[in-house]
Design an enzyme around this catalytic site. Structure first.
Site, PDB file in Angstrom:
ATOM      1  N   ASP A   1      29.940   4.658  18.666  1.00  0.00           N
ATOM      2  CA  ASP A   1      28.704   5.273  19.143  1.00  0.00           C
ATOM      3  C   ASP A   1      28.788   6.764  18.841  1.00  0.00           C
ATOM      4  OD1 ASP A   1      28.636   2.706  20.213  1.00  0.00           O
ATOM      5  OD2 ASP A   1      27.644   3.345  22.063  1.00  0.00           O
TER       6      ASP A   1
ATOM      7  N   LYS B   1      20.392   4.343  19.342  1.00  0.00           N
ATOM      8  CA  LYS B   1      20.654   4.334  20.775  1.00  0.00           C
ATOM      9  C   LYS B   1      19.985   5.545  21.406  1.00  0.00           C
ATOM     10  CE  LYS B   1      24.760   4.796  23.795  1.00  0.00           C
ATOM     11  NZ  LYS B   1      26.233   4.786  23.843  1.00  0.00           N
TER      12      LYS B   1
ATOM     13  N   LYS C   1      19.618   0.269  21.307  1.00  0.00           N
ATOM     14  CA  LYS C   1      20.388   0.297  22.552  1.00  0.00           C
ATOM     15  C   LYS C   1      19.859   1.374  23.492  1.00  0.00           C
ATOM     16  CE  LYS C   1      25.046   1.132  24.407  1.00  0.00           C
ATOM     17  NZ  LYS C   1      26.445   1.457  24.095  1.00  0.00           N
TER      18      LYS C   1
END
Lengths: 337, 503
Positions: free
Chosen positions: A169, A237, A273
């Site tokens: 991430d 995300k 996400k």
């Protein structure tokens, strides 16, 4: 160009195909500014409308299990210890000890240095790059601020991948983005994607965190989403969870619309996400509905949709217990970490 | 966007389909038979009773009294008596108190009203619950606030009420139209005889119970049920001072003729074939939502529906493709299911009219596309439909369909969009979609329509006047303009200027 070719292309080449051979700071800027605008009132109205869908009994049972399967169980504190991470991994494998039918979560998400402990604690449940099992996701690239030089970000990523992270991430450089240096952001994502490459040639999945709370406008969110996908992100995300507001339904809806448009254009499926701020099953179900009605239920799978959350799981477990036993139990009937 | 979007448009069972979420009807305590509401009491009508059915199931809900001429006489006499003896003598503040009380009771009984409305009309519960009933309460709250401030309505000091208002309302928003009519009339000091549509009288009957609960003085509001004849008797009654009608242009024209020269003040809110203009720089996702909301809201049974979509030619294909994909996610079915987006067509007659005009569209060479919604066995249903390749001369581009049917036309320049938008005998509403504010304002300035929405559609607010140009009627409802329709200026003289005040 056929769709198969587009998917096979390396990120930079893919962007070249879309924008043209003169992939420059300027052409990238023109491309991003040519995207359709976002009307804030309309977007929020649509999100609110999706939030009023009513989910009952059998659908709810399915929804609760689906939420669990989509959770990245997360601990991202400066105070994280191997013990805390082991405890998190144990919960990831067996979220509700009183009910063995409870599904496992998708991944545990930790800082890079905690990856070995997470992998070790998961043991045989660890996916280790395969399609089965629980993934270990690591935040990298000077998370959460992203304020370090590119070589350090690359090192950070490489280390996490070498430690066994299945997913990375990364955060984008919001400073560069907000000052209009889209090329800098693009290059960094491409470089980090390359750093996700393992020795055997496979890649750790790359989630690109936009930190939408700092991008501020919906137009920026659309541009950043498109930019992240163009540069090769596997997932987009919303947030680090360290900045308020974190994930919101309108922002997630907008990102899903970008993913839908990208799919229509290239046939490629990008994941989304939302992270941070989603605490209740009721909220999470609204996200499921939004996914189902924007890109389709096909996206309700761990490789295309995730919840980044730490406290959500407990509420889902309590709701699940309510469905099986018929009554609510208190917070002491689920484990705290 | 042909091969790739299959996954997005093909119908697969959804987790939303697993469990229907019907609103319980146990909250309703319906009587088997409803009479007329005259002088504060329910009384039987003298005509043959008729039955109101649920358009989604064709099941009978209740029998309703039919008011004949004699009943209308009694109702108007009751309204006259209440006007002379009570209502016109009350202070504005006291009238306001009653209106506030009605508004609060509407809120208290909101769920019951929403269920009754969806049952009787066929509209989705989420619309009656989230749009209709909250707006009904808002309308009463808004005009309650005006009741003691009539001096500031822009008509000079001490404007006068008109007397007895005869009001005839349609079936598309039964309760909301009732609120639009009754709230300003009462605030201005008039008394009312109102006739709801024959297919949707139910919520008006529950509203009558609310009036009893609110202790509204007898005769201030009277409700007569029945069909066209009852309405005709009401508007033509010699003791009526004001006529307010919402409905079709044909009926509006007949009313205007029949009361011409009678001295009755009149407002007509009639049909529309409204343009929804999408420029190529529009916020695309929101424009698609706006198009859907513009024409498929309330099954298209909206006089201000955006039934004529004008799309800039260079984005036509994209808009139509996205629209089709979006329509494929709409859920049609049980109006009482909280997840239903598209409910039932209100009546067999209306369904026949929609079918007829759609067939005409096909015969004229337009390309018809219908969303793949499953059609329930009973009831009246029409799946959302889009016509492309429509020319400006097509009947479906000119006549009001009053159903979930969208005609798509194209334009190349703002001037052409304006010309095409204005090229209609109607002029009720219009929508403009563009990210460029200066363009929105420039285009809005040249459109001849009563309401123009920018980057949204079908938004209503009690403070905002609503009404049409040309064959869409005359007069305005809502805002202080709506109040003016129920008031007469008492004669306004400029205040004398004295020497002292000149300083």
């Amino acid at each position: 160009m056929t769709i198969e070719q587009a998917i096979a292309l390396a990120p930079a080449e893919r962007a070249v195909n879309l924008i043209g051979s003169d992939l420059t700071e300027k052409s990238l800027k023109l491309h991003l500014e040519g995207l359709s605008g976002v009307d804030a009132v309309g977007l929020e109205q649509r999100a609110a409308g999706l939030g009023t869908r009513s989910i009952k009994t059998t659908s709810k049972a399915w929804a609760l299990d689906t939420i669990i399967k989509l959770i990245d169980l997360t601990t991202l504190e400066g105070a994280d210890t191997p013990g805390k991470v082991r405890s998190l991994a144990a919960k990831a494998m067996l979220p509700d000890p009183s009910d063995a039918s409870t599904p496992r979560v998708a991944a545990v998400c930790v800082y890079g240095d905690m990856v070995p402990y997470a992998a070790d604690a998961l043991g045989s449940a660890w996916s280790n790059g395969s399609d089965n099992g629980i993934n270990v996701a690591a935040v990298a690239t000077a998370f959460p601020s992203g304020r370090s030089s590119l070589p350090i970000k690359i090192m950070d990523t490489k280390e996490a991948v070498a430690n066994g992270a299945d997913e990375i991430d990364m955060v984008i450089d919001r400073g560069a983005f907000l000052s209009g240096k889209y090329g800098v952001v693009f290059d960094q994502i491409v470089a980090v994607k390359e750093a996700c490459r393992r020795d055997d040639g496979t890649y750790a999945h790359l989630k690109v965190i936009l930190e939408t709370g700092e991008l501020n406008t919906y137009d920026n969110v659309r541009k950043a989403s498109w930019l992240a996908i163009l540069a090769g992100g596997d997932f987009i995300k919303t947030s680090t969870g360290k900045v308020a507001p974190a994930a919101t339904l309108p922002v997630t809806l907008l990102m899903l619309e970008v993913v839908r448009d990208w799919h229509l254009l290239t046939g490629e499926k990008i994941g989304v996400k939302p992270a941070g701020g989603i605490r209740t099953s009721k909220d999470a179900i609204k996200y499921l509905v939004t996914v189902a009605e924007t890109v389709g239920e096909e996206w309700l799978q761990p490789h295309l949709f995730r919840f980044g959350a730490s406290s959500l799981l407990n509420d889902v477990l309590l709701q699940r217990q309510k469905l099986t036993t018929g009554h609510y139990s208190g917070p002491d009937y689920v484990t705290i970490d | 966007m042909t091969e790739n979007n299959k996954a997005l448009t093909t119908k697969a069972p959804s987790f939303l389909d697993y469990a229907p979420a019907p609103e319980s009807t146990s909250i309703l305590h319906l009587k088997k038979h409803y009479g007329l509401f005259i002088d504060g009491e329910f009384v039987d009508g003298r005509g043959d009773a008729f039955t109101t059915i649920s358009p989604a199931t064709e099941k009978e809900i209740a029998s309703i009294s039919n008011a004949n001429n004699a009943d209308v006489d009694v109702a108007v006499a009751a309204a006259r008596k209440a006007y002379d003896r009570t209502w016109s003598k009350l202070s504005g503040a006291d009238r306001g108190k009653y209106l506030f009380r009605i508004a609060r009771l509407v809120q208290e009984r909101a769920r019951e009203l929403a269920v009754a409305e969806s049952l009787d009309n066929g509209k989705p519960i989420k619309e009656s619950r989230d749009v209709d009933v909250p707006l009904v309460a808002a309308w009463f709250f808004y005009y309650a606030g005006w009741a003691d401030k009539l001096d500031y309505a822009g008509l000079g000091p001490n404007p006068q009420s008109l007397g007895v208002a005869a009001q005839v309302i349609p079936w598309n928003f039964p309760l909301l139209m009732l609120a639009w009519k009754i709230a300003p009339a009462l605030a201005a000091g008039n008394t009312v005889v109102i006739k709801p549509a024959e297919t949707t009288p139910l919520s008006a009957m529950i509203f009558a119970e609310i009036l009893q609960q609110a202790d509204l003085p007898k005769g201030v509001v009277n409700i007569v049920t029945g069909a066209g004849e009852t309405g005709s008797a009401l508007v033509n009654h010699p003791d009526v001072n004001k006529v307010a009608f919402t409905g079709s242009t044909g009926v509006g024209r007949a009313i205007a003729k029949s009361i011409a020269g009678s001295g009755k003040k009149v407002t007509l809110e009639l049909g529309g074939k409204n343009a929804n203009i999408v420029f190529d720089d529009a916020p695309m996702d929101q424009a698609i939502e706006g198009i859907v909301n513009g024409i498929f809201f309330n099954q298209g049974h909206v006089c201000c529906a955006g039934s004529r979509l004008l799309v800039q030619e260079n984005v036509h294909d994209e808009v139509v493709d996205r629209l089709k994909a979006r329509l494929s996610t709409l859920r049609m079915g049980d109006p009482l299911d909280k997840n239903t987006d598209i409910g039932a067509i209100n009546s067999k007659a209306q369904l026949d009219r929609i079918r007829e005009l759609s067939n005409v569209g096909e015969a004229e060479g337009a390309e018809r596309w219908t969303a793949g919604c499953a059609i329930p066995e009973n009831g009246f249903w029409f799946a959302p439909t889009i016509f492309t390749n429509v020319s400006t001369s097509s009947r479906i581009a000119r006549e009001e369909v009053f159903g979930p049917v969208l005609s798509v036309l194209t334009f190349r320049t703002p001037a052409e969009a304006i010309a095409k938008a204005n090229n209609t005998p109607y002029g009720l509403s219009a929508g403009i979609w563009s990210e460029k504010g200066s363009r929105v304002l420039a285009v809005a300035d040249k459109l001849r329509a009563g309401v123009i929405w920018a980057n949204t559609f079908n938004r209503f607010d009690p403070a905002s006047p609503f009404g049409g140009y040309k064959e869409s009627g005359y007069g305005r409802e809502g805002g202080r303009h709506g109040l003016a329709a129920y008031l007469e200026s008492a004669g306004w003289a400029a205040p004398a200027v004295t020497k002292g005040s000149k300083k």
